[in-house]
Design a protein around this motif. Structure first.
Motif, PDB file in Angstrom:
ATOM      1  N   GLU A 123       5.840   2.198   3.658  1.00 22.85           N
ATOM      2  CA  GLU A 123       7.017   2.579   2.879  1.00 22.85           C
ATOM      3  C   GLU A 123       7.054   1.761   1.595  1.00 22.85           C
ATOM      4  O   GLU A 123       7.012   0.524   1.626  1.00 22.85           O
ATOM      5  CB  GLU A 123       8.290   2.331   3.687  1.00 22.85           C
ATOM      6  N   VAL A 124       7.086   2.451   0.468  1.00 20.85           N
ATOM      7  CA  VAL A 124       7.108   1.793  -0.836  1.00 20.85           C
ATOM      8  C   VAL A 124       8.322   2.285  -1.619  1.00 20.85           C
ATOM      9  O   VAL A 124       8.499   3.499  -1.785  1.00 20.85           O
ATOM     10  CB  VAL A 124       5.819   2.075  -1.641  1.00 20.85           C
ATOM     11  N   ASN A 125       9.146   1.370  -2.085  1.00 22.45           N
ATOM     12  CA  ASN A 125      10.301   1.715  -2.914  1.00 22.45           C
ATOM     13  C   ASN A 125       9.841   1.806  -4.363  1.00 22.45           C
ATOM     14  O   ASN A 125       9.673   0.794  -5.054  1.00 22.45           O
ATOM     15  CB  ASN A 125      11.394   0.662  -2.758  1.00 22.45           C
ATOM     16  N   CYS A 126       9.611   3.026  -4.829  1.00 25.38           N
ATOM     17  CA  CYS A 126       9.058   3.222  -6.165  1.00 25.38           C
ATOM     18  C   CYS A 126      10.017   2.767  -7.255  1.00 25.38           C
ATOM     19  O   CYS A 126       9.595   2.493  -8.392  1.00 25.38           O
ATOM     20  CB  CYS A 126       8.691   4.694  -6.370  1.00 25.38           C
ATOM     21  N   ALA A 127      11.303   2.680  -6.935  1.00 23.95           N
ATOM     22  CA  ALA A 127      12.270   2.250  -7.943  1.00 23.95           C
ATOM     23  C   ALA A 127      12.053   0.797  -8.337  1.00 23.95           C
ATOM     24  O   ALA A 127      12.500   0.370  -9.401  1.00 23.95           O
ATOM     25  CB  ALA A 127      13.685   2.447  -7.411  1.00 23.95           C
ATOM     26  N   THR A 128      11.363   0.040  -7.495  1.00 22.38           N
ATOM     27  CA  THR A 128      11.140  -1.378  -7.787  1.00 22.38           C
ATOM     28  C   THR A 128       9.811  -1.620  -8.491  1.00 22.38           C
ATOM     29  O   THR A 128       9.514  -2.768  -8.836  1.00 22.38           O
ATOM     30  CB  THR A 128      11.175  -2.188  -6.485  1.00 22.38           C
ATOM     31  N   LEU A 129       9.017  -0.592  -8.700  1.00 23.32           N
ATOM     32  CA  LEU A 129       7.703  -0.765  -9.320  1.00 23.32           C
ATOM     33  C   LEU A 129       7.850  -0.942 -10.821  1.00 23.32           C
ATOM     34  O   LEU A 129       8.566  -0.197 -11.484  1.00 23.32           O
ATOM     35  CB  LEU A 129       6.810   0.441  -9.009  1.00 23.32           C
ATOM     36  N   ALA A 177       2.658  -2.041 -10.458  1.00 26.08           N
ATOM     37  CA  ALA A 177       2.788  -0.762  -9.765  1.00 26.08           C
ATOM     38  C   ALA A 177       1.459  -0.336  -9.138  1.00 26.08           C
ATOM     39  O   ALA A 177       1.414   0.091  -7.980  1.00 26.08           O
ATOM     40  CB  ALA A 177       3.277   0.311 -10.735  1.00 26.08           C
ATOM     41  N   MET A 178       0.372  -0.469  -9.897  1.00 21.00           N
ATOM     42  CA  MET A 178      -0.931  -0.064  -9.382  1.00 21.00           C
ATOM     43  C   MET A 178      -1.327  -0.919  -8.196  1.00 21.00           C
ATOM     44  O   MET A 178      -1.852  -0.414  -7.185  1.00 21.00           O
ATOM     45  CB  MET A 178      -1.992  -0.172 -10.485  1.00 21.00           C
ATOM     46  N   SER A 179      -1.051  -2.204  -8.259  1.00 18.75           N
ATOM     47  CA  SER A 179      -1.407  -3.091  -7.154  1.00 18.75           C
ATOM     48  C   SER A 179      -0.591  -2.764  -5.902  1.00 18.75           C
ATOM     49  O   SER A 179      -1.105  -2.772  -4.784  1.00 18.75           O
ATOM     50  CB  SER A 179      -1.163  -4.554  -7.556  1.00 18.75           C
ATOM     51  N   ALA A 180       0.704  -2.468  -6.098  1.00 20.84           N
ATOM     52  CA  ALA A 180       1.559  -2.171  -4.939  1.00 20.84           C
ATOM     53  C   ALA A 180       1.152  -0.865  -4.259  1.00 20.84           C
ATOM     54  O   ALA A 180       1.199  -0.761  -3.036  1.00 20.84           O
ATOM     55  CB  ALA A 180       3.020  -2.101  -5.388  1.00 20.84           C
ATOM     56  N   LEU A 181       0.730   0.099  -5.048  1.00 17.77           N
ATOM     57  CA  LEU A 181       0.390   1.400  -4.482  1.00 17.77           C
ATOM     58  C   LEU A 181      -1.023   1.445  -3.918  1.00 17.77           C
ATOM     59  O   LEU A 181      -1.261   2.056  -2.865  1.00 17.77           O
ATOM     60  CB  LEU A 181       0.549   2.489  -5.545  1.00 17.77           C
ATOM     61  N   PHE A 182      -1.979   0.821  -4.614  1.00 18.13           N
ATOM     62  CA  PHE A 182      -3.374   0.978  -4.256  1.00 18.13           C
ATOM     63  C   PHE A 182      -4.070  -0.302  -3.878  1.00 18.13           C
ATOM     64  O   PHE A 182      -5.251  -0.310  -3.536  1.00 18.13           O
ATOM     65  CB  PHE A 182      -4.141   1.655  -5.413  1.00 18.13           C
ATOM     66  N   GLY A 183      -3.366  -1.428  -3.927  1.00 25.49           N
ATOM     67  CA  GLY A 183      -3.988  -2.710  -3.598  1.00 25.49           C
ATOM     68  C   GLY A 183      -4.775  -3.268  -4.773  1.00 25.49           C
ATOM     69  O   GLY A 183      -4.922  -2.615  -5.813  1.00 25.49           O
ATOM     70  N   HIS A 184      -5.294  -4.502  -4.612  1.00 28.92           N
ATOM     71  CA  HIS A 184      -6.055  -5.094  -5.705  1.00 28.92           C
ATOM     72  C   HIS A 184      -6.947  -6.193  -5.148  1.00 28.92           C
ATOM     73  O   HIS A 184      -6.749  -6.660  -4.026  1.00 28.92           O
ATOM     74  CB  HIS A 184      -5.111  -5.690  -6.766  1.00 28.92           C
TER      75      HIS A 184
END
Length: 269
Positions: free
Chosen positions: A249-255, A260-267
């Motif tokens: 679960e990712v709250n996109c409003a906080t990106l 944002a890229m790291s939260a969605l796809f890792g790094h």
């Protein structure tokens, strides 16, 4: 009213109907021939579907001659059918659907049987679907070899009739319906409601979730329960073995920005 005539429809058995050479072929069970040897089920007409190449045509002619020899009262009609790939579901279903649409059924005077022993597994599935949907006003018949005490006994085998209108099938269908209702209640989380719009939305979500692998987008105002419903959809699909992995679960409003890229796809560093 006189008894109805029994008409069987089926594919030639490209392997099973071809066994044996010369007189020795009578020592083997051949499903299309054996179908017309059932003493308690006389077949008045056999609609036999076969391929277009010379080998298939020759086999169909030989089987027709053998049936006329052991059951002179059985009329055998040969139906050549072009199938480039008999294992392609779309092609086979389309060809059989066209066949049933063009066939002149006379249910007032004839009973129909669909022989599902021969043909590819795909053809057998298509026969079932067309019969279950009543494109074919028929029952299914399955033949099988029987043990013989000696070679002098005819290799006619046995048969079993499957009527998809019987209560046994109705019980199976009711089980599927019950499972679907369980899925709807699961998505509702036990919330009983008579709101037609809500119930209609849940039914649409359940239908799409279990029949499609495409991503789903849930939209609605804040607090409508989108996150909760998304988790329930995930759990429903995972219970049906349609999804693996964990629910993220990712709250996109906080990106924001680069994070944002790291939260969605890792790094990686």
């Amino acid at each position: 009213m006189p008894n109805k005539r029994t008409v069987a429809i089926g594919f030639i058995g490209a392997t099973l109907d071809r066994v044996g050479k010369g007189a020795s072929r009578w020592n083997y069970w051949r499903p299309s021939v054996g179908l017309c040897q059932q003493t308690d089920l006389p077949i008045h007409r056999l609609e036999l579907i076969h391929g277009l190449d010379a080998r298939d045509v020759s086999l169909a002619e030989r089987v027709r001659a053998d049936i006329q020899q052991i059951s002179p009262s059985t009329e055998v009609r040969l139906h050549p059918m072009s199938l480039r790939n008999p294992w392609d579901f779309e092609e086979v279903y389309g060809a059989l659907h066209d066949f049933t649409t063009a066939y002149n059924f006379d249910t007032e005077h004839e009973d129909y049987l669909v022989h599902i022993t021969t043909g590819t597994h795909v053809a057998q599935i298509c026969w079932f679907l067309l019969t279950e949907a009543r494109y074919l006003p028929a029952r299914l018949i399955q033949t099988s070899p029987a043990k013989r005490k000696n070679d002098n006994e005819p290799a006619c085998g046995t048969h079993a009739l499957i009527d998809l209108d019987l209560s046994r099938y109705d019980r199976i269908a009711s089980r599927f319906a019950s499972k679907r209702l369980e899925g709807l209640e699961f998505l509702k989380s036990g919330i009983a409601t008579r709101n037609p719009a809500f119930n209609r939305s849940i039914e649409q979500i359940e239908r799409v979730a279990l029949r499609s692998k495409a991503p789903m987008l849930l939209i609605g105002p804040t607090g409508a329960g989108k996150s909760f419903l998304a988790r329930r959809i995930y759990e429903l699909k995972r219970n049906r073995h349609q999804m693996q992995g964990r629910f993220v679960e990712v709250n996109c409003a906080t990106l924001r920005g680069d994070g944002a890229m790291s939260a969605l796809f890792g790094h990686v560093k």
